[in-house]
Design an enzyme around this catalytic site. Structure first.
Site, PDB file in Angstrom:
ATOM      1  CB  SER A   1      -0.960  -0.036   1.183  1.00 19.14           C
ATOM      2  OG  SER A   1      -1.865   1.048   1.132  1.00 19.14           O
TER       3      SER A   1
ATOM      4  CG  ASP B   1      -3.609   3.931  -1.343  1.00 21.60           C
ATOM      5  OD1 ASP B   1      -4.153   3.738  -2.448  1.00 21.60           O
ATOM      6  OD2 ASP B   1      -3.765   3.168  -0.378  1.00 21.60           O
TER       7      ASP B   1
ATOM      8  CG  ASP C   1      -2.844  -0.575  -2.398  1.00 24.15           C
ATOM      9  OD1 ASP C   1      -2.918   0.588  -1.947  1.00 24.15           O
ATOM     10  OD2 ASP C   1      -3.367  -1.537  -1.815  1.00 24.15           O
TER      11      ASP C   1
ATOM     12  CG  ASP D   1      -6.452   0.106  -1.310  1.00 24.96           C
ATOM     13  OD1 ASP D   1      -5.710   1.107  -1.171  1.00 24.96           O
ATOM     14  OD2 ASP D   1      -6.463  -0.838  -0.495  1.00 24.96           O
TER      15      ASP D   1
END
Length: 457
Positions: free
Chosen positions: A99, A247, A249, A251
């Site tokens: 992340s 962010d 990743d 999501d």
């Protein structure tokens, strides 16, 4: 000494530094344990732009193959693309990402088929135990090893999201997007641009779309104010209507208005909730206990049923599925959709905000003002030696004044003037996390300062 992966396997996922905490041998053992626990005969894997992702994902696949499962490799993906793959293909999935963590980290987010989250209490602890056993005793070969195939799901993912939110008829908008060198640089051109589908009435100004897991420009964590400074400047300089940051990743998404001012995630939660309730009247809306009290108020005003949960995606996804909620939002800018297998997707949340803005003539600040009713402190972290003792000190400090106290997740205290706060212990660090909200800046600040004094002794 027996292998112990407890420092690597967190409450909701696997995360650590590579290679000292997480390496390919561990990923291989976790892949085998994942197949054992899910009982899958086929799985799907994906990875973000971190350099260590492909090797870890392939090692995980090898472990799965050893246990007789076949593997569909989706390759380079955002986390919500992996959720799409799990839902679209009906397969358990594993996403290799850390992340927003710094470059030396990587990790694994795992789901059952249809993007059902796996956390400590829903299989992750069992996967850890199996992986520890395989690391100590070795991996037995399966009687029938699985097969490997590669798929490219980017176009199908983009088509699916565009089918959920139609942006083709909105007014023209100028949109600055900061991908932070993360996976938004891969997915935004496909979904919001014209890389794979017809163009939308959006003029995109891109910041840091080059995929680079070393994050050369800033950390890919838009909740940290310093990481959206470039976005704020660009929105004002470009005369844009809106700015969006993802962010690492992709999501999560974070939004700023035309003046570069951040829009609180709670306001985004309330805005998207009203749109989803218009399509599914009377539905349940999930919000965690840190979101603004404006969220349940607005949900009720629009005929919905607000349901309060603990912080954490595995809890929220489970509760959403249990009550068939149409939407859920967290203070951390995670947004969950029934139309997306109850999973979180920053891209779909961004599309809802763009649609809400583009379907009417007002500025984003004017549009979101009606969803922002109170003053919040934001999350304040304090390092403490004894988390439990400091929480008890806070409880004692406010004991005579609290109108309501609950312990759904940490300690939440409601005060007579409408101010409330929550203090929670970190699962992974010696921290207490404080969030305060009040009817005025003065009320919030007074309670914030008193609570911090109790926390910090």
């Amino acid at each position: 000494m027996p292998t112990d992966l407890s420092a690597l396997v967190k409450a909701y996922d696997v995360r650590g530094t590579v290679p000292d905490q997480l390496d390919e041998s561990i990923a291989r053992a976790i892949g085998a344990g994942f197949v054992d626990v899910t009982g899958a005969d086929k799985i799907v894997t994906a990875h973000d732009m971190r350099e260590t992702g492909p090797g870890l994902a392939r090692a995980f696949a090898e472990g799965a193959l050893h246990r007789g499962a076949s593997v569909v490799e989706a390759g380079l993906s955002s986390t919500d693309m992996l959720y799409f793959a799990s839902g679209h293909l009906g397969l358990p999935g594993a996403m290799f990402t850390a992340s927003h963590n710094p470059a030396q980290y990587n990790g694994i987010k795992m789901t059952r088929a249809n993007a059902v989250a796996i956390g400590q209490d829903s299989g992750l602890a069992d996967i850890r135990k199996a992986a520890e056993r395989y690391l100590d005793e070795g991996l037995p070969a399966a009687e029938h090893a699985g097969t490997v195939e590669q798929v490219d799901l980017l176009r199908l993912y983009a088509e699916y999201l565009r089918g959920l939110v139609d942006l083709s008829g909105i007014r023209a908008l100028k949109v600055v997007v900061d991908a932070g060198n993360g996976m938004g640089g891969y997915t935004v051109p496909a979904v919001l641009g014209d890389a794979v589908l017809p163009a939308l009435p959006l003029t995109l100004v891109s910041l840091y779309f080059e995929l680079d897991g070393s994050f050369p420009n800033h950390e890919a964590n838009p909740l940290e104010p310093k990481n959206i400074v470039d976005l704020q400047r660009a929105v004002v300089a470009e005369g844009a209507d809106i700015g969006i940051a993802f962010d690492g990743d992709a999501d999560r998404c974070f939004v700023v208005d035309a003046k570069g001012e951040p829009v609180p995630p709670s306001a985004i939660t309330a805005l998207v909730a009203t749109r989803e309730l218009a399509k599914a009247p009377g539905s349940a809306i999930i919000h965690n206990l840190i979101t603004s009290h404006a969220v349940p108020e607005i949900v009720r005003e629009h005929g919905g049923v607000p349901i309060r949960t603990r912080v954490g995606h595995s809890f929220i996804k489970a509760e959403m599925a249990r009550v068939n909620a149409v939407f859920g939002g967290e203070h951390s800018a995670h947004y969950y959709f029934r139309d997306f297998w109850f999973a979180d997707t920053g891209m779909l949340a961004a599309m809802h905000v763009l649609a809400a803005l583009g379907e009417q003539p007002r500025t984003l600040a004017d549009l979101t003002a009606e969803y922002t009713r109170y003053v919040a402190s934001g999350e304040i972290n304090s390092t403490v030696d004894d988390q439990a003792a400091r929480v008890e000190a806070i409880r004692a400090a406010f004991a005579g004044r609290a109108t309501e106290v609950d312990e759904l997740d940490g300690l939440t205290v409601q005060l007579p003037d409408g101010t409330w706060f929550n203090v929670r212990a970190s699962n992974t660090e010696p921290l207490l996390r404080l969030n305060v909200e009040g009817p005025t800046e003065q009320a919030m600040a007074q309670t914030r300062d008193e609570a911090l004094a109790a926390i910090r002794g």
